[in-house]
Design an enzyme around this catalytic site. Structure first.
Site, mmCIF file in Angstrom:
data_model
loop_
_atom_site.group_PDB
_atom_site.id
_atom_site.type_symbol
_atom_site.label_atom_id
_atom_site.label_comp_id
_atom_site.label_asym_id
_atom_site.label_seq_id
_atom_site.Cartn_x
_atom_site.Cartn_y
_atom_site.Cartn_z
ATOM 1 N N GLU A 167 0.828 -1.215 0.000
ATOM 2 C CA GLU A 167 0.000 0.000 0.000
ATOM 3 C C GLU A 167 0.859 1.260 0.000
ATOM 4 O O GLU A 167 0.528 2.252 -0.649
ATOM 5 C CB GLU A 167 -0.941 0.017 1.216
ATOM 6 C CG GLU A 167 -1.958 -1.108 1.249
ATOM 7 C CD GLU A 167 -3.074 -0.961 0.224
ATOM 8 O OE1 GLU A 167 -3.099 0.033 -0.522
ATOM 9 O OE2 GLU A 167 -3.911 -1.893 0.153
ATOM 10 N N ASP A 212 -4.423 -10.094 -8.365
ATOM 11 C CA ASP A 212 -4.733 -9.160 -9.453
ATOM 12 C C ASP A 212 -3.563 -8.380 -10.062
ATOM 13 O O ASP A 212 -3.186 -8.571 -11.216
ATOM 14 C CB ASP A 212 -5.851 -8.201 -9.003
ATOM 15 C CG ASP A 212 -5.651 -7.621 -7.594
ATOM 16 O OD1 ASP A 212 -4.600 -7.875 -6.979
ATOM 17 O OD2 ASP A 212 -6.557 -6.907 -7.113
ATOM 18 N N GLU A 229 -19.360 -5.392 -4.592
ATOM 19 C CA GLU A 229 -17.985 -5.782 -4.225
ATOM 20 C C GLU A 229 -17.691 -7.213 -4.678
ATOM 21 O O GLU A 229 -16.618 -7.480 -5.201
ATOM 22 C CB GLU A 229 -17.819 -5.656 -2.699
ATOM 23 C CG GLU A 229 -16.477 -6.113 -2.144
ATOM 24 C CD GLU A 229 -15.329 -5.157 -2.431
ATOM 25 O OE1 GLU A 229 -15.537 -4.108 -3.088
ATOM 26 O OE2 GLU A 229 -14.193 -5.475 -2.021
ATOM 27 N N GLU A 240 -12.190 0.037 -10.377
ATOM 28 C CA GLU A 240 -11.761 -0.882 -11.454
ATOM 29 C C GLU A 240 -12.684 -0.905 -12.671
ATOM 30 O O GLU A 240 -12.212 -1.077 -13.803
ATOM 31 C CB GLU A 240 -11.581 -2.304 -10.903
ATOM 32 C CG GLU A 240 -10.413 -2.473 -9.935
ATOM 33 C CD GLU A 240 -10.699 -1.982 -8.521
ATOM 34 O OE1 GLU A 240 -11.890 -1.722 -8.219
ATOM 35 O OE2 GLU A 240 -9.754 -1.844 -7.733
HETATM 36 C C1 DMJ Z 1 -6.314 0.473 -5.103
HETATM 37 O O1 DMJ Z 1 -5.486 0.738 -4.018
HETATM 38 C C2 DMJ Z 1 -5.537 -0.154 -6.231
HETATM 39 O O2 DMJ Z 1 -6.261 -0.053 -7.417
HETATM 40 C C3 DMJ Z 1 -5.183 -1.593 -5.945
HETATM 41 O O3 DMJ Z 1 -4.542 -2.209 -7.009
HETATM 42 C C4 DMJ Z 1 -6.444 -2.366 -5.620
HETATM 43 N N1 DMJ Z 1 -7.205 -1.756 -4.564
HETATM 44 C C5 DMJ Z 1 -7.477 -0.335 -4.637
HETATM 45 C C6 DMJ Z 1 -8.745 0.048 -5.364
HETATM 46 O O4 DMJ Z 1 -9.791 -0.796 -5.283
#
Ligand code: DMJ
Length: 505
Positions: A117, A262, A370, A404
């Site tokens: 993060e 992902d 979600e 997304e």
């Molecule tokens: C963001 O911090 C980034 O896109 C990450 O890759 C996935 N989670 C969040 C958004 O949903």
């Protein structure tokens, strides 16, 4: 409940039409400008609320007008907002954020630091600000030493975090105690959190001239690119979810494009865009994964065989469920398709985009859930009609301001030029503006399929600034170097938090 591989592959034999969008008339320039202005004003609304009630903390609590420090208290929303403020050409906000960045002490926090993060939001945010403000947006800041601070602070942050890679294999710990130099004692690290570091850490090396940072991230990635044992790669390119920190060996063979896995796949092709000379192997691995995904993970609901979602797979068993997070997948196929000139990837990407649009288009709010499923063995009676009509049912109706779906619409618009996708972005943005807006910002929803969105979550994630606002705005703003290009002409590549990083020259 899981389906066997045989039943999935039979389902997968249903041919999906890639021809899913009905071309719209070209949007008039005036209308495009009006929409861009509306998105800018939504960004300013959120920024003003954050500034009034939460700055310099991490995020606004947009219902109670309080604040949170979920990202170590260094001002995550400010740093995450920087590149969007630059692209929107808001010099006041940009300068305010630069003044804040100069005050951050990245060596101090009371809470556990997530390497992932912190890399995608803080390091990515600062490096992107640096690349934009040293390049195409240099006119926004008159004192260039304020921009230099972004790189100095990026190096400071890298130096604080780099002990994470000090393990027998070089696969890092993710959860760090930066005061003691300790960690949470985990024995494995996740695929996405290990495989979503190379862009930011390599950029830091390229800008500072110190190869240490890039080398650390690429050493960790090397275990993902050459997975051991061989059983951890059940289909070419598709690998397990957890890696042993001591040995670099995979600990399982569960494959998916869902959260946790992902952005490993996302960064394979983005590293190639960043530098095709250095990252050819990353591209080869993305191509292998993309082909296997089309062949083995594509899944079509029995009630809507025209739709395509991605299942996940573990040891011969398929799980027919997916997530909002997974909906970055269409964008990844579209980016790879246009960069590699592969129409099959582009068409498959559009099919995925269409599936994720269906999750938005079928709810009462016009925002997608979600998590959702198309496993017919466990459809709740209350959602039978939804399944029959929409091809999925909701397993979590929350919406926490994730980007997304809009992100993949944006790639579809840039790659095809088809106005349909801009209309989809506008509809999604308008729904968020209608249902999530509070007096001081934007709140998540507890139930996207309730007439009013259900209750509100009292939290405004920093990625609202970095991603939702940016992808929406980019669709209606002018051509610029930071926009995604067709073919191989990208000057910037967006990290997973939508921070544009200048490609290697
Ligand atoms: C963001 O911090 C980034 O896109 C990450 O890759 C996935 N989670 C969040 C958004 O949903």
């Amino acid at each position: 409940m899981h389906f066997s591989s045989l039943s999935l592959s039979l389902t997968a034999l249903a041919i999906v039409s890639p021809c899913i969008a009905h071309p719209q008339p070209v949007l008039r320039q005036d209308d495009s400008q009006t929409r861009a202005d509306t998105i800018k004003s939504a960004f300013s609304h959120a920024w003003d609320g954050y500034l009034q009630y939460a700055f310099p903390h991490d995020e606004l609590h947009p219902v109670s007008n309080g604040y949170g420090d979920s990202r170590n208290g260094w001002g995550a929303s400010a740093v995450d907002a920087l590149s969007t403020a630059v692209i929107m050409r808001n010099a006041t906000i940009v300068n305010k954020i630069l003044d804040h960045v100069a005050t951050i002490d990245y060596s101090k926090t009371d809470s556990t630091v997530s390497l992932f993060e912190t890399t995608i939001r803080y390091l990515g945010g600062m490096l992107s600000g640096y690349d934009l403000l040293k390049g195409p947006a240099s006119d926004l800041v008159s004192d260039s030493s304020k921009v230099d601070v972004l790189l100095t602070q990026s190096k400071n942050l890298g130096d604080v975090l780099k002990f994470a890679f000090n393990t027998p294999s070089g696969v890092p710990y993710n959860n760090l105690n930066i005061t003691s130099g300790g960690n949470d004692g985990a024995t494995t690290n996740g695929l996405a959190v290990t495989g979503t570091l190379a862009l930011e850490w390599t950029r830091l090396s390229d800008l500072t001239g110190d190869p240490t940072y890039g080398d650390l991230s690429q050493k960790a990635e090397s275990y993902l690119l050459n997975p051991q044992p061989k059983s951890a790669e059940p289909f070419p390119g598709l690998v397990g979810s957890n890696i042993n920190i001591a040995t670099g060996q995979f600990a399982d063979a569960q494959v998916s494009w869902n959260g946790g896995d992902d952005s490993y796949y996302e960064y394979l092709i983005k590293m190639y865009v960043y530098d095709p000379k250095r990252f050819g192997l990353y591209k080869d691995r993305w191509v292998a994964a993309a082909q296997s995904t089309m062949q083995h993970l594509a899944s079509h609901p029995s009630s809507r065989p025209d739709l395509t979602f991605l299942a996940s797979y573990n040891n011969g068993t398929y799980d027919l469920s997916s997530q909002h997070l997974t909906c970055f997948d269409g964008g990844s196929f579209l980016l790879g398709g246009t960069v590699l000139n592969r129409t099959d990837f582009i068409n498959f990407g559009l099919a995925l985009v269409n599936g994720c649009h269906d999750t938005y288009n079928s709810t009462l709010t016009g925002i997608g859930p979600e998590t959702f499923s198309w496993d017919t063995s466990s459809i709740p009676a209350s959602q039978q009609t939804l399944y029959e009509q929409a091809g999925f049912y909701i397993t979590s109706g929350a919406y926490i301001l994730r980007p997304e779906v809009i992100e993949s619409f944006y790639y579809a618009w840039r790659v095809t030029g088809d106005e349909t996708y801009r209309e989809w972005i506008w509809s999604a943005f308008s729904a968020i503006n209608d249902y999530c807006r509070t007096g001081s910002g934007f709140a998540g929803l507890t139930d996207v399929n309730a007439a009013n969105g259900g209750g509100r979550y009292d939290n405004q994630e920093s990625f609202l600034f970095a991603e939702v606002m940016k992808y929406s705005y980019l669709a209606f703003s002018e051509e610029a170097e930071w926009q995604v290009q067709t073919g191989g002409g990208n000057k910037f590549v967006l990290n997973t938090e939508a921070h544009p990083v200048r490609v290697s020259t």
